[in-house]
Design a protein around this motif. Structure first.
Motif, short mmCIF file in Angstrom:
data_model
loop_
_atom_site.label_atom_id
_atom_site.label_comp_id
_atom_site.label_asym_id
_atom_site.label_seq_id
_atom_site.Cartn_x
_atom_site.Cartn_y
_atom_site.Cartn_z
N LYS A 167 0.91 -1.07 0.01
CA LYS A 167 -0.08 0.03 0.01
C LYS A 167 0.89 1.27 0.00
CE LYS A 167 -3.70 -2.48 2.58
NZ LYS A 167 -4.41 -2.43 3.85
N GLY A 168 2.17 1.00 0.10
CA GLY A 168 2.88 2.30 0.21
C GLY A 168 4.00 2.49 -1.06
N ILE A 169 5.16 3.06 -0.85
CA ILE A 169 6.11 3.15 -1.67
C ILE A 169 7.34 2.46 -1.60
CG2 ILE A 169 7.65 4.90 -2.86
CD1 ILE A 169 5.06 5.11 -4.04
N GLY A 170 7.66 1.66 -2.26
CA GLY A 170 9.07 0.99 -2.26
C GLY A 170 9.05 -0.29 -1.54
N ASN A 171 10.01 -1.02 -1.34
CA ASN A 171 10.05 -2.15 -0.66
C ASN A 171 10.11 -1.82 0.62
OD1 ASN A 171 11.66 -4.43 0.95
ND2 ASN A 171 11.40 -5.37 -1.18
N GLY A 172 8.95 -2.45 1.45
CA GLY A 172 8.82 -2.21 3.05
C GLY A 172 9.91 -2.57 3.87
N ILE A 173 10.36 -3.81 3.81
CA ILE A 173 11.41 -4.38 4.60
C ILE A 173 12.57 -3.36 4.63
CG2 ILE A 173 12.90 -6.32 5.08
CD1 ILE A 173 9.98 -6.81 5.62
N SER A 174 12.98 -3.03 3.25
CA SER A 174 14.34 -2.25 3.13
C SER A 174 13.91 -0.85 3.54
CB SER A 174 14.57 -2.21 1.61
OG SER A 174 14.86 -3.31 0.87
N LEU A 175 12.83 -0.40 3.66
CA LEU A 175 12.61 1.04 4.11
C LEU A 175 12.56 0.86 5.52
CD1 LEU A 175 9.55 2.34 2.03
CD2 LEU A 175 12.03 3.22 2.20
N LEU A 176 12.14 -0.12 6.26
CA LEU A 176 12.28 -0.34 8.01
C LEU A 176 13.78 -0.29 8.40
CD1 LEU A 176 9.64 -3.01 8.65
CD2 LEU A 176 9.65 -0.56 9.10
N ILE A 177 14.64 -0.92 7.38
CA ILE A 177 16.06 -0.91 7.78
C ILE A 177 16.66 0.43 7.55
CG2 ILE A 177 18.30 -1.98 7.31
CD1 ILE A 177 16.85 -4.37 6.31
N LEU A 390 25.91 1.64 2.71
CA LEU A 390 25.57 0.87 1.15
C LEU A 390 24.02 0.57 1.45
CD1 LEU A 390 28.38 -1.80 0.87
CD2 LEU A 390 27.92 -0.18 -0.85
N ILE A 391 23.56 0.29 2.62
CA ILE A 391 21.97 -0.18 2.78
C ILE A 391 21.17 1.22 2.60
CG2 ILE A 391 20.32 -0.50 4.34
CD1 ILE A 391 22.37 -2.66 5.69
N VAL A 392 21.79 2.44 2.97
CA VAL A 392 20.79 3.69 2.99
C VAL A 392 20.85 4.01 1.46
CG1 VAL A 392 21.23 6.18 3.40
CG2 VAL A 392 21.59 4.47 5.18
N VAL A 393 22.05 4.06 0.76
CA VAL A 393 22.10 4.38 -0.70
C VAL A 393 21.19 3.62 -1.57
CG1 VAL A 393 23.60 4.97 -2.49
CG2 VAL A 393 24.23 5.80 -0.36
N GLY A 394 21.38 2.33 -1.42
CA GLY A 394 20.57 1.46 -2.01
C GLY A 394 19.35 1.69 -1.95
N VAL A 395 18.68 1.69 -0.69
CA VAL A 395 17.19 1.93 -0.45
C VAL A 395 16.75 3.11 -1.07
CG1 VAL A 395 15.33 1.94 1.22
CG2 VAL A 395 17.39 0.27 1.45
N ALA A 396 17.48 4.08 -0.93
CA ALA A 396 17.24 5.56 -1.50
C ALA A 396 16.79 5.55 -2.87
CB ALA A 396 18.03 6.54 -1.10
N LEU A 397 18.00 4.77 -3.64
CA LEU A 397 17.68 4.62 -5.16
C LEU A 397 16.62 3.78 -5.52
CD1 LEU A 397 21.54 3.98 -5.80
CD2 LEU A 397 20.29 6.03 -6.46
N GLU A 398 16.34 2.86 -4.62
CA GLU A 398 15.18 1.91 -5.12
C GLU A 398 14.03 2.37 -4.83
OE1 GLU A 398 13.31 -2.32 -3.27
OE2 GLU A 398 15.31 -1.43 -2.52
N THR A 399 13.77 3.46 -3.70
CA THR A 399 12.48 4.00 -3.61
C THR A 399 12.32 5.30 -4.52
OG1 THR A 399 13.00 3.78 -1.06
CG2 THR A 399 11.38 5.44 -1.77
#
Length: 417
Positions: A167-177, A390-399
């Motif tokens: 129901k939101g934007i992007g991958n939820g699990i990645s956004l929680l991390i 790495l996690i922050v940049v990867g999730v930001a690009l994905e979102t």
């Protein structure tokens, strides 16, 4: 950039999704302050500061682990269960068939992942209740309450992540991390300010840190997005009066296809002895091994880099099969110019993948070891390390790509021009 964000906010459905995602992330942050009953947070905090691996888990959980809240285990059992299920799809033929069946098969595998999350959560919660027994009120009831609270917190986060994905934007699990790591940035900035104020860090060193941080972020984005495009040509087929095929396309082989998983694997293996030694302080064997593999030593750095390279190749090999790609190309009449279909094509793709993966593996090793070198040169403990970056940049690009896709569907210009 600002015009793209304003356009995104003008779309009712996209605005609703952004609000829903923000609300779920706020709910996640509130949960990190709900303590587990029958535990002494101060005693837990003292034990966590002694273990490097436990400190890494605290970064991933956004400080929930150090406070030992109901979200202390974060979403790590779900990540481990997902990796295990993904590996087993290569080993178990039935699961491999499910992975190829489309949406119906993926739903069944997702259900297996949920079961695995609960099982791993129970195991990890039981281990934490034993390891932190000195910070727990005496009695079997305390163990039961702690295990149930931690497992329920992880199961709730898993549900929360799936709701954000749907129901939101992007991958939820990645956004929680992502939210957990980003929430630690203000504390890190304040720590740098305090060290600068007392004179531990001079202004020049602070400027160097800032410039180096920007360079690393740019490098991470470049490598995360980098790929080798292998050209593919499809032969023309004449069926009746219609001509099919004949188009040119490419196979994208990413430089860093494994993401941050090799770094997490390598860190977990190397820091496990020191964490285990903290639970058994009277064991001379465990204490000696932990001292031998302490993070500040040169042996740890060498083994860390070697493990990252190994796991990068290992994970890439199980997620990208050149033989299967070559067979699918041959089945649909595709070929790489200058290469014969079948085995020569598979060997050609494999050679390219090995060379590209080496670049990605060395980059991951350099980013992961960067905080240790910076700490050795400056004498300051760098808590916001390369793995978190790495996690922050990867999730930001994905979102960003998810928002981009939603905007392009509605004929708006996105972030990328």
């Amino acid at each position: 950039m600002l015009d793209a964000l304003r356009n995104a906010w003008k779309i009712p459905d996209l605005r609703k999704r952004i609000k829903y995602t923000a609300l779920m992330l706020i709910l996640f942050r509130i949960g990190t302050f709900v303590p587990v009953p029958r535990m002494d947070p101060n005693a837990v905090r003292a034990m966590i500061e002694k273990g490097a691996l436990l400190g890494f888990f605290d970064i991933i959980s956004g400080g929930a682990f150090k406070q030992f809240s109901v979200f202390a285990m974060s979403i790590t059992p779900y990540i481990n269960a997902s990796i295990i299920v993904q590996l087993l799809t290569i080993v178990i033929p039935r699961w491999e068939e499910l992975a190829k069946e489309g949406e119906a098969g993926r739903k069944i595998l997702a259900q297996y992942t949920r079961y695995g999350t609960v099982i791993l959560g129970l195991i990890q919660a039981t281990g934490l209740s034993i390891g932190f027994r000195s910070a727990m009120k005496p009695g079997i009831l305390s163990n039961i309450v702690v295990v149930i609270s931690l497992t329920a917190g992880t199961a709730f986060l898993m549900w929360l992540g799936e709701q954000i994905t749907d129901k939101g934007i992007g991958n939820g699990i990645s956004l929680l991390i992502f939210a957990g790591i980003v929430s630690r940035i203000p504390a890190s900035v304040y720590q740098l300010y305090a060290l600068t104020k007392v004179g531990t860090i001079n202004l020049l060193m602070l400027v160097i840190f800032a410039i180096l941080g920007v360079v690393v972020i740019v490098g991470v984005i470049a490598v995360q997005e980098a790929e080798r495009r292998v050209p593919v040509q499809y032969a023309k087929r004449i069926v009746g009066r219609k001509v099919y095929g004949g188009q040119s396309t490419h196979i994208p082989i990413k430089v860093n296809a494994a993401g941050v998983i090799p770094v997490i694997f390598a860190m977990s293996i190397l820091l496990f002895p020191s964490t285990l030694a903290g639970f058994f302080p009277n064991s001379k064997v465990m204490t000696s091994i932990a001292e031998f593999l302490k993070p500040s030593g040169w042996l740890y750095a060498v083994l860390y880099a070697l493990f990252i390279v190994f796991f990068t190749y290992f994970y890439t090999a199980i997620t990208f099969n050149p033989v299967e790609v070559a067979d699918n190309m041959k089945k649909y009449g595709g070929f790489i110019p200058g290469m014969r279909p079948g085995r020569p094509t598979a060997e050609y793709i494999s050679r390219i993948m090995n060379r590209i993966t080496l670049v990605g593996a060395l980059f991951l090793a350099a980013i992961a070891l960067m905080p240790y070198f910076m700490t050795a040169l400056s004498g300051i403990n760098i808590s916001f390390g390369g793995t978190a970056l790495l996690i922050v940049v990867g999730v930001a690009l994905e979102t960003m790509k998810a928002i981009e896709a939603q905007m392009l569907m509605r004929h708006y210009q996105g972030f990328l021009k």
